[in-house]
Design an enzyme around this catalytic site. Structure first.
Site, mmCIF file in Angstrom:
data_model
loop_
_atom_site.group_PDB
_atom_site.id
_atom_site.type_symbol
_atom_site.label_atom_id
_atom_site.label_comp_id
_atom_site.label_asym_id
_atom_site.label_seq_id
_atom_site.Cartn_x
_atom_site.Cartn_y
_atom_site.Cartn_z
ATOM 1 N N THR A 67 9.179 0.555 -1.482
ATOM 2 C CA THR A 67 10.780 0.795 -1.873
ATOM 3 C C THR A 67 11.856 0.196 -2.394
ATOM 4 O OG1 THR A 67 11.312 2.023 0.716
ATOM 5 C CG2 THR A 67 12.563 2.061 -0.330
ATOM 6 N N PHE A 119 2.464 3.157 -3.086
ATOM 7 C CA PHE A 119 2.609 2.802 -4.218
ATOM 8 C C PHE A 119 1.315 3.290 -4.650
ATOM 9 C CE2 PHE A 119 4.039 2.466 -8.210
ATOM 10 C CZ PHE A 119 5.249 2.885 -8.143
ATOM 11 N N THR A 135 5.620 -5.239 8.144
ATOM 12 C CA THR A 135 5.041 -4.637 8.925
ATOM 13 C C THR A 135 5.471 -3.132 8.268
ATOM 14 O OG1 THR A 135 7.565 -3.980 9.630
ATOM 15 C CG2 THR A 135 6.460 -5.284 11.433
ATOM 16 N N ALA A 194 0.550 -1.377 -0.198
ATOM 17 C CA ALA A 194 -0.075 -0.162 0.066
ATOM 18 C C ALA A 194 0.721 0.972 -0.306
ATOM 19 C CB ALA A 194 -1.141 0.023 0.814
ATOM 20 N N LYS A 246 -2.120 4.719 -4.004
ATOM 21 C CA LYS A 246 -2.808 5.534 -2.865
ATOM 22 C C LYS A 246 -4.572 4.892 -3.633
ATOM 23 C CE LYS A 246 0.155 7.927 -0.753
ATOM 24 N NZ LYS A 246 -0.513 7.269 1.128
ATOM 25 N N LYS A 294 -2.098 -4.307 9.566
ATOM 26 C CA LYS A 294 -1.567 -4.540 9.586
ATOM 27 C C LYS A 294 -1.021 -3.417 10.931
ATOM 28 C CE LYS A 294 1.887 -1.739 6.179
ATOM 29 N NZ LYS A 294 1.984 -1.076 5.042
ATOM 30 N N SER A 332 0.203 3.171 10.625
ATOM 31 C CA SER A 332 0.744 4.075 10.379
ATOM 32 C C SER A 332 1.663 5.508 11.203
ATOM 33 C CB SER A 332 -0.196 5.278 8.714
ATOM 34 O OG SER A 332 0.808 6.039 8.273
ATOM 35 N N PHE A 355 -2.189 9.573 4.561
ATOM 36 C CA PHE A 355 -3.280 9.418 4.014
ATOM 37 C C PHE A 355 -3.407 10.444 2.727
ATOM 38 C CE2 PHE A 355 -4.289 6.424 7.411
ATOM 39 C CZ PHE A 355 -3.161 5.312 7.190
ATOM 40 N N ASN A 372 9.120 8.959 5.012
ATOM 41 C CA ASN A 372 7.370 9.492 3.950
ATOM 42 C C ASN A 372 6.654 10.451 5.302
ATOM 43 O OD1 ASN A 372 4.494 8.496 3.439
ATOM 44 N ND2 ASN A 372 6.083 6.838 4.005
#
EC number: 1.3.5.2
Length: 350
Positions: free
Chosen positions: A313, A69, A241, A67, A71, A213, A180, A120, A116
């Site tokens: 990444t 990449f 993670t 998640a 959105k 997550k 997040s 959201f 980053n």
């Protein structure tokens, strides 16, 4: 040297988010055209040994896009054409959000990492849900659901539920993101009581398969609490993670002190340790995420208990053939170690 490696120095002269947007536009231009099929034929590794069945889904290979990449669920088909075995879109929130001010994404090139603090940013559940409903992707599509910044934690259940109901028809599995670091107070929802309430609400609404997550910054006790919630509610799996707010002493890049979540090579070992920690305590499928950029790092996650893996990444540093390269490498590693399939290698190092 491949084309991407030739172009990468020029791309890395751009702001990280600008470069990401450029790549996104290229993939959007390919999607739905004859070129998409050509790309798929070039990038997709088809071999039954790579197939994985987990949390009610059949994955043609274990390598997925994490998640963040995509959105807004704009390019899942194109990402599938790059040879990935699944695509997770989002995080999606109930309300459209602009996210945090730019700059909010930073390359740590010396460390093969990113930081980053996107916040959201997304088009909101109504629009993303419509896109998902019109999507016919060749691989499973997961939907990562986050909390709206405007929603108080006491209203989190209703906020997550609103989003789920808008994306339900277009997702193959669903992920509750309470980890997040870029939404104030979000990680507080990882406490046992709050997590149980949110997940239970979505379960009652029919969310399935449903995963959670987790953050790499949780204590062992907090991870064990989360595992107990997953077991007690009968959830379908765990993603381990998300990014970390920690800054290892090994970082060398100038941007290392930027606020936000760190991803990439520096969190490889820690995320693998957490995958193994979880796998020792539950038989629930685990999605391993963190620092995967080649076949060896993917294989390590698998051997330590991950049924499938995800990356983001690594795509930035290795380019669009990374899924193909990892899957080819996994087949060689399976042959070397005498495994008949990826599934046979899951958890052998526990």
């Amino acid at each position: 040297m491949g084309l991407y490696q030739l172009l990468k120095p020029a791309l890395f002269q751009l702001d990280a988010e600008t470069a990401h947007g450029l790549g996104h536009r290229v993939l959007d231009g390919i999607q739905g055209t004859p070129l998409e099929r050509i790309v798929a034929d070039y990038c997709t590794v088809v071999d039954p040994r790579l197939r994985v069945d987990a949390f009610g889904q059949t994955f043609p290979n274990p390598v997925g896009v994490a998640a963040g990449f995509d959105k807004n669920a704009e390019i899942p088909d194109a990402l599938g054409a790059l040879g990935f075995g699944h695509v997770e879109v989002g995080g999606v929130t109930a309300e459209p959000q602009a996210g945090n001010p730019r700059p909010r994404m930073f390359r740590l090139a010396e460390d093969r990492a990113l930081i980053n603090r996107m916040g959201f940013n997304n088009d909101g559940a109504d629009i993303v849900g419509e896109r998902l409903a019109a999507t016919d992707c060749r691989v499973p599509v997961g939907v990562n659901i986050g909390k709206s910044k405007s929603a108080a934690n006491d209203d989190a259940e209703a906020d997550y539920q609103y989003t789920y109901e808008r994306v339900a028809d277009g997702g193959d599995y669903f992920v509750v993101n309470v980890s997040s670091p870029n939404t104030p107070g979000l990680r507080e929802l990882q406490s046992r009581d709050r997590l149980e309430s949110i997940l239970g609400t979505l379960q009652d609404d029919g969310a399935s398969p449903l995963l959670v997550k987790l953050s790499p910054d949780l204590t062992d006790a907090a991870i064990e609490d989360a595992i107990e919630v997953v077991e007690d509610l009968g959830l379908d799996g765990i993603i381990a993670t998300n990014t970390t707010t920690k800054r290892p002493a090994s970082l060398h890049s100038d941007a290392a002190d930027e606020e936000g979540g760190l991803s990439g090579a520096p969190i490889t070992d820690e995320s693998t340790d957490i995958v193994r920690f979880i796998a020792k305590r539950t038989d629930k499928p685990i999605v391993g995420v963190g620092g995967i950029d080649d076949a060896e790092s993917a294989y390590e996650k698998i051997r330590n208990g991950a049924s499938v893996v995800q990356l983001y990444t690594g795509l930035v540093y290795e380019g669009p053939t990374i899924a193909r390269d990892i899957n080819r490498g996994l087949l060689k590693l399976l042959e070397r170690d005498g495994f008949a399939s990826v599934e046979d290698a899951v958890g052998v190092d526990i």
